[in-house]
Design a protein around this motif. Structure first.
Motif, PDB file in Angstrom:
ATOM      1  N   MET A   1      -3.285   4.354   2.186  1.00 55.48           N
ATOM      2  CA  MET A   1      -1.924   4.030   1.489  1.00 55.48           C
ATOM      3  C   MET A   1      -1.655   3.761   0.028  1.00 55.48           C
ATOM      4  O   MET A   1      -0.629   4.037  -0.297  1.00 55.48           O
ATOM      5  CB  MET A   1      -1.513   2.349   1.995  1.00 55.48           C
ATOM      6  CG  MET A   1      -0.352   1.584   1.756  1.00 55.48           C
ATOM      7  SD  MET A   1       0.928   2.723   2.235  1.00 55.48           S
ATOM      8  CE  MET A   1       2.150   1.229   2.913  1.00 55.48           C
ATOM      9  N   ARG A   2      -2.958   3.434  -0.638  1.00 59.38           N
ATOM     10  CA  ARG A   2      -2.957   3.211  -2.042  1.00 59.38           C
ATOM     11  C   ARG A   2      -2.719   4.660  -2.737  1.00 59.38           C
ATOM     12  O   ARG A   2      -1.827   4.792  -3.625  1.00 59.38           O
ATOM     13  CB  ARG A   2      -4.426   2.515  -2.473  1.00 59.38           C
ATOM     14  CG  ARG A   2      -4.360   1.189  -2.203  1.00 59.38           C
ATOM     15  CD  ARG A   2      -5.537   0.877  -2.816  1.00 59.38           C
ATOM     16  NE  ARG A   2      -5.927  -0.599  -2.435  1.00 59.38           N
ATOM     17  CZ  ARG A   2      -5.526  -1.798  -2.840  1.00 59.38           C
ATOM     18  NH1 ARG A   2      -4.768  -1.886  -3.642  1.00 59.38           N
ATOM     19  NH2 ARG A   2      -6.135  -2.889  -2.130  1.00 59.38           N
ATOM     20  N   ASP A   3      -3.210   5.745  -2.055  1.00 60.28           N
ATOM     21  CA  ASP A   3      -2.932   6.978  -2.605  1.00 60.28           C
ATOM     22  C   ASP A   3      -1.477   7.431  -2.589  1.00 60.28           C
ATOM     23  O   ASP A   3      -0.627   8.038  -3.671  1.00 60.28           O
ATOM     24  CB  ASP A   3      -3.820   7.957  -2.164  1.00 60.28           C
ATOM     25  CG  ASP A   3      -5.563   7.818  -2.263  1.00 60.28           C
ATOM     26  OD1 ASP A   3      -5.573   7.303  -3.443  1.00 60.28           O
ATOM     27  OD2 ASP A   3      -6.446   8.297  -1.795  1.00 60.28           O
ATOM     28  N   GLY A  17       8.667  -3.275   0.466  1.00 57.95           N
ATOM     29  CA  GLY A  17       8.548  -3.601   1.986  1.00 57.95           C
ATOM     30  C   GLY A  17       9.651  -4.708   2.401  1.00 57.95           C
ATOM     31  O   GLY A  17       9.810  -5.864   1.856  1.00 57.95           O
ATOM     32  N   ILE A  18      10.224  -4.547   3.336  1.00 57.54           N
ATOM     33  CA  ILE A  18      11.053  -5.691   3.979  1.00 57.54           C
ATOM     34  C   ILE A  18      10.761  -6.069   5.284  1.00 57.54           C
ATOM     35  O   ILE A  18      10.524  -4.976   6.176  1.00 57.54           O
ATOM     36  CB  ILE A  18      12.656  -5.250   3.796  1.00 57.54           C
ATOM     37  CG1 ILE A  18      13.054  -4.890   2.444  1.00 57.54           C
ATOM     38  CG2 ILE A  18      13.517  -6.226   4.563  1.00 57.54           C
ATOM     39  CD1 ILE A  18      14.336  -4.325   2.355  1.00 57.54           C
ATOM     40  N   SER A  19      10.703  -7.376   5.569  1.00 51.86           N
ATOM     41  CA  SER A  19      10.248  -7.716   6.926  1.00 51.86           C
ATOM     42  C   SER A  19      11.263  -8.937   7.511  1.00 51.86           C
ATOM     43  O   SER A  19      11.441  -9.523   6.575  1.00 51.86           O
ATOM     44  CB  SER A  19       8.777  -8.113   7.022  1.00 51.86           C
ATOM     45  OG  SER A  19       8.394  -8.768   8.059  1.00 51.86           O
ATOM     46  N   ALA A  25       4.661 -16.045   5.098  1.00 54.41           N
ATOM     47  CA  ALA A  25       3.851 -15.009   5.862  1.00 54.41           C
ATOM     48  C   ALA A  25       3.583 -13.635   5.035  1.00 54.41           C
ATOM     49  O   ALA A  25       2.763 -13.160   5.065  1.00 54.41           O
ATOM     50  CB  ALA A  25       4.465 -14.929   7.293  1.00 54.41           C
ATOM     51  N   LEU A  26       4.773 -13.364   4.380  1.00 48.51           N
ATOM     52  CA  LEU A  26       4.720 -12.100   3.727  1.00 48.51           C
ATOM     53  C   LEU A  26       3.664 -12.085   2.434  1.00 48.51           C
ATOM     54  O   LEU A  26       3.029 -11.331   2.071  1.00 48.51           O
ATOM     55  CB  LEU A  26       6.080 -11.513   3.128  1.00 48.51           C
ATOM     56  CG  LEU A  26       6.897 -11.193   4.234  1.00 48.51           C
ATOM     57  CD1 LEU A  26       8.316 -10.974   3.784  1.00 48.51           C
ATOM     58  CD2 LEU A  26       6.345  -9.903   4.951  1.00 48.51           C
ATOM     59  N   GLY A  34      -3.787  -6.734  -0.031  1.00 43.05           N
ATOM     60  CA  GLY A  34      -3.958  -6.135  -1.263  1.00 43.05           C
ATOM     61  C   GLY A  34      -2.599  -5.068  -1.772  1.00 43.05           C
ATOM     62  O   GLY A  34      -2.947  -4.090  -2.642  1.00 43.05           O
ATOM     63  N   TYR A  35      -1.640  -5.508  -1.156  1.00 46.04           N
ATOM     64  CA  TYR A  35      -0.358  -4.733  -1.331  1.00 46.04           C
ATOM     65  C   TYR A  35       0.076  -4.909  -2.937  1.00 46.04           C
ATOM     66  O   TYR A  35       0.202  -6.268  -3.423  1.00 46.04           O
ATOM     67  CB  TYR A  35       0.804  -5.113  -0.608  1.00 46.04           C
ATOM     68  CG  TYR A  35       0.567  -4.445   0.776  1.00 46.04           C
ATOM     69  CD1 TYR A  35      -0.163  -3.425   1.120  1.00 46.04           C
ATOM     70  CD2 TYR A  35       1.228  -5.081   1.679  1.00 46.04           C
ATOM     71  CE1 TYR A  35      -0.258  -2.979   2.334  1.00 46.04           C
ATOM     72  CE2 TYR A  35       1.052  -4.699   3.129  1.00 46.04           C
ATOM     73  CZ  TYR A  35       0.188  -3.742   3.506  1.00 46.04           C
ATOM     74  OH  TYR A  35       0.195  -3.326   4.913  1.00 46.04           O
TER      75      TYR A  35
END
Length: 103
Positions: A1-3, A17-19, A25-26, A34-35
């Motif tokens: 994902m990081r790449d 990111g939307i949740s 929690a997010l 580690g986002y």
């Protein structure tokens, strides 16, 4: 994902990111994973409904967001939309191609 995120950075875009999870929690999820991009809460499900990517009910849970991806240009025009009923990730090459075509 990081790449993948580094590749998107070279295309002059911002990733969010939307949740439908709570902001608390997010925050915990982002720290754990580690986002390095913002995770936004759509707890009231307004965005999910507006973009037609909400399961009204899934496995007994109400208001679960479908796995989705959107490319929105600087003028607010949706240039790419992906909404999965099967929780499959979008085709990142399609998204990158779309980004390269936005002036």
């Amino acid at each position: 994902m990081r790449d993948t995120l580094k590749e998107f950075e070279t295309l002059d875009c911002k990733v969010f990111g939307i949740s439908t999870d709570s902001p608390f929690a997010l925050d915990a999820w982002a720290r754990e994973q580690g986002y390095q991009f913002p995770l936004l809460s759509d707890y009231n499900k307004d965005v999910s409904r507006a973009y037609d990517c909400l399961y009204e009910e899934l496995l007994g849970f109400k208001g679960v967001c479908k796995r989705s991806a959107f490319v929105i240009d600087r003028d607010g025009v949706v240039r790419y939309a992906y909404v999965s009923d099967k929780s499959q990730v979008p085709n990142f090459d399609e998204i990158k191609n779309c980004l390269t075509q936005i002036p």
